[in-house]
Enzyme design. Structure first.
Site, PDB file in Angstrom:
ATOM      1  N   HIS A   1       0.815  -1.219   0.000  1.00  0.00           N
ATOM      2  CA  HIS A   1       0.000   0.000   0.000  1.00  0.00           C
ATOM      3  C   HIS A   1       0.850   1.273   0.000  1.00  0.00           C
ATOM      4  O   HIS A   1       1.201   1.816   1.046  1.00  0.00           O
ATOM      5  CB  HIS A   1      -0.901  -0.038   1.249  1.00  0.00           C
ATOM      6  CG  HIS A   1      -2.047   0.906   1.197  1.00  0.00           C
ATOM      7  ND1 HIS A   1      -3.311   0.543   1.620  1.00  0.00           N
ATOM      8  CD2 HIS A   1      -2.152   2.192   0.792  1.00  0.00           C
ATOM      9  CE1 HIS A   1      -4.134   1.577   1.465  1.00  0.00           C
ATOM     10  NE2 HIS A   1      -3.441   2.594   0.975  1.00  0.00           N
TER      11      HIS A   1
ATOM     12  N   HIS B   1       1.365   5.169  -1.966  1.00  0.00           N
ATOM     13  CA  HIS B   1       0.896   6.222  -2.875  1.00  0.00           C
ATOM     14  C   HIS B   1       2.129   6.928  -3.441  1.00  0.00           C
ATOM     15  O   HIS B   1       2.795   7.683  -2.735  1.00  0.00           O
ATOM     16  CB  HIS B   1       0.015   7.227  -2.126  1.00  0.00           C
ATOM     17  CG  HIS B   1      -1.231   6.606  -1.564  1.00  0.00           C
ATOM     18  ND1 HIS B   1      -2.389   6.484  -2.299  1.00  0.00           N
ATOM     19  CD2 HIS B   1      -1.500   6.065  -0.361  1.00  0.00           C
ATOM     20  CE1 HIS B   1      -3.319   5.891  -1.564  1.00  0.00           C
ATOM     21  NE2 HIS B   1      -2.809   5.629  -0.379  1.00  0.00           N
TER      22      HIS B   1
ATOM     23  N   ARG C   1       2.071   8.884  -6.222  1.00  0.00           N
ATOM     24  CA  ARG C   1       1.661  10.210  -6.734  1.00  0.00           C
ATOM     25  C   ARG C   1       1.968  10.489  -8.201  1.00  0.00           C
ATOM     26  O   ARG C   1       1.850  11.634  -8.644  1.00  0.00           O
ATOM     27  CB  ARG C   1       2.295  11.326  -5.895  1.00  0.00           C
ATOM     28  CG  ARG C   1       2.071  11.216  -4.408  1.00  0.00           C
ATOM     29  CD  ARG C   1       0.627  11.156  -4.036  1.00  0.00           C
ATOM     30  NE  ARG C   1       0.420  11.323  -2.602  1.00  0.00           N
ATOM     31  CZ  ARG C   1      -0.678  10.956  -1.969  1.00  0.00           C
ATOM     32  NH1 ARG C   1      -1.681  10.380  -2.639  1.00  0.00           N
ATOM     33  NH2 ARG C   1      -0.808  11.149  -0.683  1.00  0.00           N
TER      34      ARG C   1
ATOM     35  N   ASN D   1      -4.896   6.096  -6.971  1.00  0.00           N
ATOM     36  CA  ASN D   1      -5.572   7.398  -6.828  1.00  0.00           C
ATOM     37  C   ASN D   1      -4.659   8.562  -7.207  1.00  0.00           C
ATOM     38  O   ASN D   1      -4.454   9.505  -6.455  1.00  0.00           O
ATOM     39  CB  ASN D   1      -6.134   7.578  -5.399  1.00  0.00           C
ATOM     40  CG  ASN D   1      -5.053   7.656  -4.334  1.00  0.00           C
ATOM     41  OD1 ASN D   1      -3.955   7.129  -4.493  1.00  0.00           O
ATOM     42  ND2 ASN D   1      -5.351   8.332  -3.248  1.00  0.00           N
TER      43      ASN D   1
ATOM     44  N   HIS E   1     -10.735  -0.126   0.969  1.00  0.00           N
ATOM     45  CA  HIS E   1     -10.669   0.964   1.957  1.00  0.00           C
ATOM     46  C   HIS E   1     -12.069   1.091   2.542  1.00  0.00           C
ATOM     47  O   HIS E   1     -13.011   1.425   1.820  1.00  0.00           O
ATOM     48  CB  HIS E   1     -10.221   2.248   1.246  1.00  0.00           C
ATOM     49  CG  HIS E   1     -10.372   3.507   2.046  1.00  0.00           C
ATOM     50  ND1 HIS E   1      -9.299   4.278   2.426  1.00  0.00           N
ATOM     51  CD2 HIS E   1     -11.466   4.139   2.512  1.00  0.00           C
ATOM     52  CE1 HIS E   1      -9.729   5.338   3.100  1.00  0.00           C
ATOM     53  NE2 HIS E   1     -11.050   5.277   3.166  1.00  0.00           N
TER      54      HIS E   1
ATOM     55  N   HIS F   1      -5.564  -1.054   5.854  1.00  0.00           N
ATOM     56  CA  HIS F   1      -5.264  -0.192   7.019  1.00  0.00           C
ATOM     57  C   HIS F   1      -6.236  -0.258   8.192  1.00  0.00           C
ATOM     58  O   HIS F   1      -6.866   0.731   8.558  1.00  0.00           O
ATOM     59  CB  HIS F   1      -5.074   1.263   6.593  1.00  0.00           C
ATOM     60  CG  HIS F   1      -6.036   1.815   5.576  1.00  0.00           C
ATOM     61  ND1 HIS F   1      -7.392   1.745   5.712  1.00  0.00           N
ATOM     62  CD2 HIS F   1      -5.820   2.437   4.391  1.00  0.00           C
ATOM     63  CE1 HIS F   1      -7.955   2.309   4.667  1.00  0.00           C
ATOM     64  NE2 HIS F   1      -7.029   2.727   3.845  1.00  0.00           N
TER      65      HIS F   1
ATOM     66  N   ASN G   1      -6.193   9.087   7.118  1.00  0.00           N
ATOM     67  CA  ASN G   1      -7.479   8.435   7.032  1.00  0.00           C
ATOM     68  C   ASN G   1      -7.271   6.949   6.774  1.00  0.00           C
ATOM     69  O   ASN G   1      -6.716   6.617   5.727  1.00  0.00           O
ATOM     70  CB  ASN G   1      -8.295   9.059   5.890  1.00  0.00           C
ATOM     71  CG  ASN G   1      -9.750   8.701   5.982  1.00  0.00           C
ATOM     72  OD1 ASN G   1     -10.201   8.223   7.021  1.00  0.00           O
ATOM     73  ND2 ASN G   1     -10.469   8.894   4.903  1.00  0.00           N
TER      74      ASN G   1
ATOM     75  N   ASP H   1       0.780   2.410   3.832  1.00  0.00           N
ATOM     76  CA  ASP H   1      -0.110   3.504   3.396  1.00  0.00           C
ATOM     77  C   ASP H   1       0.708   4.797   3.252  1.00  0.00           C
ATOM     78  O   ASP H   1       0.258   5.885   3.613  1.00  0.00           O
ATOM     79  CB  ASP H   1      -1.298   3.700   4.328  1.00  0.00           C
ATOM     80  CG  ASP H   1      -2.445   4.451   3.650  1.00  0.00           C
ATOM     81  OD1 ASP H   1      -2.320   4.839   2.465  1.00  0.00           O
ATOM     82  OD2 ASP H   1      -3.484   4.662   4.314  1.00  0.00           O
TER      83      ASP H   1
END
Ligand code: DOR
Ligand code: ZN
Ligand code: ZN
Length: 324
Positions: A13, A15, A17, A47, A131, A157, A195, A222
């Protein structure tokens, strides 16, 4: 010195970007941070801007990952644009190289759509990473559909005692699921906005118990980089980085605390996440000094962003060599 050799880890997990938010991180800087943290493979969340929801975009991620020191396993979106309306073409995404499916950041609210997604993900043999928000209620709902359809899911998570108890019940009932938590949910020393948000001491204890008894078998970071300006009050963006601190924080919470041997921690960071992705553990060996003390200084991370939940904290445990 307590040096232990192990296979490099697998982060389910991250990110990174890219495309679209490369002022926070790039695939290259994320891979450099991953390697420094002991990871040999990372799953990159879709995302981005745009969302990774087509075979072309999966191929773009893989092209950016070529030549990096860690293996990149792209996750593609479950729904077009992560809008929760229409499913993406799982089969085409898999053929392009997607290794997982996720609308991370956004729960899939439409229950019929979620069920179809679970069935199709099983058909194409891709893990679906969910999620859940609000965490406990949404996780219970997702696992209800997992039980009914007989199709597996992976819960992202996990941060709360109440969710752990939902997972425990589902496991007893034979639900086919796996779950991850993150280092910042494994200690009361973490700070920052993300989050799901940080839990209480009771939540931390429940998460650690779940890692010890196998209800949660994966530690994922995350890793969610944001710039200093984006993290500034009054409306900081959610997310914290984690690739370079995951090992030390996990060792502190589980090994130095006497809960399990270092090898147990390595399995939670490596072999179990690899099995969720159905990929081999990364080749080569790393050497970990389980006792090495160092201070988490935002400026010294290889990640482009410095939004660590452990600023200034003295950590124990680091990778001291990356060999074969
Ligand atoms: O804290 C978070 N950050 N939670 C998410 O679900 C998304 C992530 C991000 O992309 O920054
Ligand atoms: Zn998420
Ligand atoms: Zn995430």
């Amino acid at each position: 010195m307590p040096i232990v050799r192990t296979s490099p880890f697998v982060d389910l997990h991250v990110h990174a970007r890219e495309p679209g938010q490369t002022h926070k991180e790039t695939i290259q800087t994320a891979c450099a941070a991953a390697k420094a943290g002991g990871f040999g493979a990372v799953t990159l969340m879709p995302n981005t801007a745009p969302v990774i929801d087509t075979p072309e975009l999966v191929r773009f991620v893989l092209a950016r990952a070529a030549g990096q020191p860690v293996t990149v396993y792209p996750a593609a979106a479950v729904t077009e644009g992560q809008r929760g309306e229409a499913l993406t073409d799982f089969d085409a995404l898999k053929r392009a190289g997607a290794a997982a499916l996720s609308d991370d950041g956004l729960p899939i609210r439409d229950e019929a759509l979620l069920r179809t997604a679970l069935v199709r993900a099983k058909t194409v043999k891709l893990p679906i990473l969910l999620h859940c928000e609000p965490e406990t209620e949404d996780c219970e709902r997702a696992l209800f559909h997992v039980k009914q359809t007989g199709c597996p899911a992976h819960i992202c998570h996990v941060s709360l005692a109440s969710t752990v108890s939902v997972l425990r019940t589902a496991r007893r009932q034979g639900a086919d699921f796996t779950a991850e938590t993150c280092p910042h949910y494994m200690t009361v020393k973490a700070s920052g906005t993300m989050n799901p948000p940080l839990g209480t001491e009771t939540d931390v204890e429940a998460v650690l118990d779940a890692l010890c008894d196998g209800v949660i078998r994966c530690i994922a970071t995350d890793h969610a980089p944001h710039t200093e300006a984006e993290k500034a009050p009054p409306n900081p963006l959610n997310g914290v980085i984690g690739l370079e601190t995951a090992l030390a924080v996990s060792l502190e919470a589980l090994y130095h605390s006497g809960r399990m041997p270092a090898e147990g921690v390595f399995r939670l960071l490596g072999a179990f996440p690899a099995s969720v992705l159905r990929v081999p553990v990364p080749g080569g060996m790393i050497e970990v000094d389980t006792d090495a003390e160092w201070t988490a200084e935002p400026d010294r991370f290889l990640s482009l962003s410095g939004n660590t939940p452990f600023p200034g904290l003295v950590l124990r445990g680091k990778v001291v060599s990356y060999g074969d």
